[in-house]
Write a protein that holds these residues in place. Sequence first.
Motif, short mmCIF file in Angstrom:
data_model
loop_
_atom_site.label_atom_id
_atom_site.label_comp_id
_atom_site.label_asym_id
_atom_site.label_seq_id
_atom_site.Cartn_x
_atom_site.Cartn_y
_atom_site.Cartn_z
N ALA A 50 0.86 -1.14 -0.07
CA ALA A 50 0.02 -0.07 0.19
C ALA A 50 0.91 1.22 0.10
O ALA A 50 2.07 1.09 0.01
CB ALA A 50 -1.08 0.20 1.06
N ASP B 65 -0.72 6.43 -3.07
CA ASP B 65 -1.26 7.59 -2.15
C ASP B 65 -1.92 8.50 -2.85
O ASP B 65 -3.35 8.92 -2.53
CB ASP B 65 -0.10 8.42 -1.36
N HIS C 4 -5.21 7.02 -4.21
CA HIS C 4 -6.04 6.77 -2.94
C HIS C 4 -6.75 7.98 -2.60
O HIS C 4 -8.01 7.84 -2.40
CB HIS C 4 -5.17 6.39 -1.80
N CYS D 28 -11.71 2.56 -7.28
CA CYS D 28 -10.96 1.78 -6.16
C CYS D 28 -9.70 1.09 -6.54
O CYS D 28 -9.39 1.47 -7.96
CB CYS D 28 -12.02 0.56 -5.88
#
Length: 230
Positions: free
Chosen positions: A91, A136, A139, A168
């Motif tokens: 992530a 990031d 997101h 998403c």
Amino acid sequence: MRRADRLFLIIHALRGRRTALPARRLAETLEVSLRTVYRDVADLQASGVPIEGEAGIGYVLRKGSDIPPLMFTAEEIEALVVGTRFVRAFAGGRLNAGAQAALLKIEAVLPPELRERAMRSRIYAPAYASKNGLIDRLHEAIAAQQVLRLDYRDEAGRASLREVEPLCLACWGGVWTLGTWCRLRADFRNFRPDRIATFEATGEVFPDTPERGIGAYLRTAGIDPAAIEG
């Protein structure tokens, strides 16, 4: 440090103590002023936390009313540790920091033997760094429902400009995909972030509609939205 974190640490510092903890020591530990400590303790007391004491003397939790620690099984803690490792590996930096902070809070209230057992887990995830904080940034665009303009390259290297509504992010063993509603194709499309040459927000915010929102995207992919949310 966020106020919520300070309140948590104050309660943790008082848990199990037999003598009063001076406010000045709390202030030094938290790197805040005495006034902030007094205000935080007063707020905790007003919300029902059984803290006794006063400024100039110190604080303790009322005898017999200690707040019980979080209770997890060894398997549950190991799952959290392994999950944090995968977040760190795949992530973005923001989620990595959040996962690490959450795990530290949980570890702070675990019995030593349970904490040590969980940390010995031999399930690892390799380090994977997204370029230039790309994950990031995508997101953030998803969370803000920002329409994006992509300069994209397909598998053959062909370039195209796309205006998309990002819905998403999904990780498939180290390969990320950005799920979107593509305005050019008037349909759902997936894009690989590592093939996005550049992108920018158009300034438009898109609505999450039943026809082309995240629920419809998942159903088109054969995924039950309820199963994901659960």
